[in-house]
Design a protein around this motif. Structure first.
Motif, short mmCIF file in Angstrom:
data_model
loop_
_atom_site.label_atom_id
_atom_site.label_comp_id
_atom_site.label_asym_id
_atom_site.label_seq_id
_atom_site.Cartn_x
_atom_site.Cartn_y
_atom_site.Cartn_z
N SER A 192 0.83 -1.20 0.00
CA SER A 192 0.00 0.00 0.00
C SER A 192 0.87 1.26 0.00
CB SER A 192 -0.92 -0.01 1.22
OG SER A 192 -1.80 1.09 1.22
N ALA A 193 1.91 1.27 0.83
CA ALA A 193 2.80 2.43 0.89
C ALA A 193 3.54 2.64 -0.43
CB ALA A 193 3.79 2.26 2.03
N LEU A 194 3.93 1.56 -1.07
CA LEU A 194 4.70 1.63 -2.31
C LEU A 194 3.86 2.05 -3.51
CD1 LEU A 194 6.78 -1.62 -1.79
CD2 LEU A 194 7.78 0.66 -2.08
N THR A 195 2.55 1.84 -3.43
CA THR A 195 1.69 2.04 -4.60
C THR A 195 0.60 3.08 -4.40
OG1 THR A 195 0.11 0.31 -3.94
CG2 THR A 195 2.03 -0.38 -5.25
N GLY A 196 0.62 3.79 -3.29
CA GLY A 196 -0.44 4.76 -3.06
C GLY A 196 -1.77 4.13 -2.72
N GLY A 197 -1.74 3.00 -2.05
CA GLY A 197 -2.97 2.36 -1.58
C GLY A 197 -3.62 1.41 -2.55
N ARG A 198 -2.87 0.93 -3.55
CA ARG A 198 -3.48 0.09 -4.59
C ARG A 198 -3.41 -1.40 -4.23
NH1 ARG A 198 -1.10 0.10 -9.50
NH2 ARG A 198 0.86 1.08 -8.88
#
Length: 301
Positions: free
Chosen positions: A90-96
């Motif tokens: 989530s942190a790496l992808t903006g919550g995706r």
């Protein structure tokens, strides 16, 4: 989820031999605006990629689509480490990311990996315990200590990341009740749809448990795993003699899924291509024509 809206996803292979095809399908789905892609979790099968490794790489190559494991094999992925995995994604992808969570199955295979075999009742209790533990390790705050039946934590720092939505693959009555009390979404087993006996018998258990826990049952979306053929021309029958969805033309799909949302409250669909149309072509039709067609029809209501 707002009324008269639905999520649209695509199921992809996590077989080693299908890597190129899978990455192509996810890229097309991302560009077309699908909401999520989905991979299975069978860590005891050597020809399959690790589900979370695949999700991480695919998310790194995309911009908008979310990834999920449908559903995470909890007995082989202890809840604290699963929390770390999904909050990191989530942190790496903006919550995706969506967390798919299952109580476990194929216990002979799970045991071969060296994990303890649980009884059905134990597996359900561990399943419910995992929800609170995973959520406690999100959102920042003070270190977490936890002394449960299956998990123990001693002053563990939570991730400074919000908890992702949690969808389950619950089948049995006790597991369905956990879904009602705890989950954000439910994926009916065995590709059952909104007209199936499984749905009609299972969904009331979820709703009753949700109400007993002080929740609005509508907070638990039903997101269907939906296989089917996309045919170039309309089919004479879109369902078989037992009422199971077979598929049809793009127009027949759009009509059926629009009705599923408006008349049966469907919260979403994850499509799995079957039939004689190449998988890449069927996936593109789903992403580029069927999902937009349903969204357009829903926007008119």
């Amino acid at each position: 989820m707002p009324e008269n809206t639905a999520r649209f996803g695509i199921g992809v292979s996590n077989a080693v031999r299908d890597i190129d095809q899978t990455m192509e399908i996810v890229a097309v789905a991302d560009e077309a605006g699908l909401d999520h892609f989905s991979v299975s979790d069978h860590p005891y099968v050597g020809r399959m990629l690790d589900a979370y490794s695949l999700v991480g790489v695919a998310l790194g190559r995309t911009r908008r689509i979310s990834g999920m494991v449908n559903v995470s094999n909890l007995p082989t992925r202890p809840a604290p480490m699963l929390a770390r995995a999904v909050t990191s994604l989530s942190a790496l992808t903006g919550g995706r990311v969506v967390l798919g969570l299952g109580a476990g199955g194929s216990w002979d295979d799970i045991a071969r990996l060296g994990f303890p075999r649980l009884s059905g009742a134990e597996a359900v209790r561990a399943f419910e315990e995992a929800f609170g533990l995973i959520r406690s390790l999100t959102g920042g705050g003070d270190p977490v200590s936890f002394d449960g039946e299956f998990y123990r934590l001693d002053r563990v720092d939570p991730a400074p990341v919000a908890a992702p939505p949690i969808w389950t693959g619950s089948v049995g009555a006790k597991s369905l009740a956990v879904t009602g009390r705890q989950a954000d979404g439910w994926i009916p087993g065995h590709a059952a749809d909104w007209l199936s006996t499984r749905y009609r018998e299972s969904r009331p258990i979820i709703d009753e448990a949700a109400r007993a826990a002080g929740r609005d049952p509508r907070a638990v979306a039903t997101v269907y795993n939906l296989p089917g053929r996309i045919s170039p021309t309309p089919l004479a029958a879109t369902r078989d003699a037992e009422g199971r969805w077979l598929g049809g033309s793009v127009e027949q799909w759009v009509s059926e899924l629009t009705g599923a949302v408006l008349e049966h409250g469907a919260g979403g669909f994850t499509y799995f291509p079957v039939g004689d149309v190449p998988i890449e072509r069927a996936s593109a039709l789903w992403a580029q024509e069927i999902a937009p067609g349903v969204r357009e029809a829903l926007a008119e209501h």
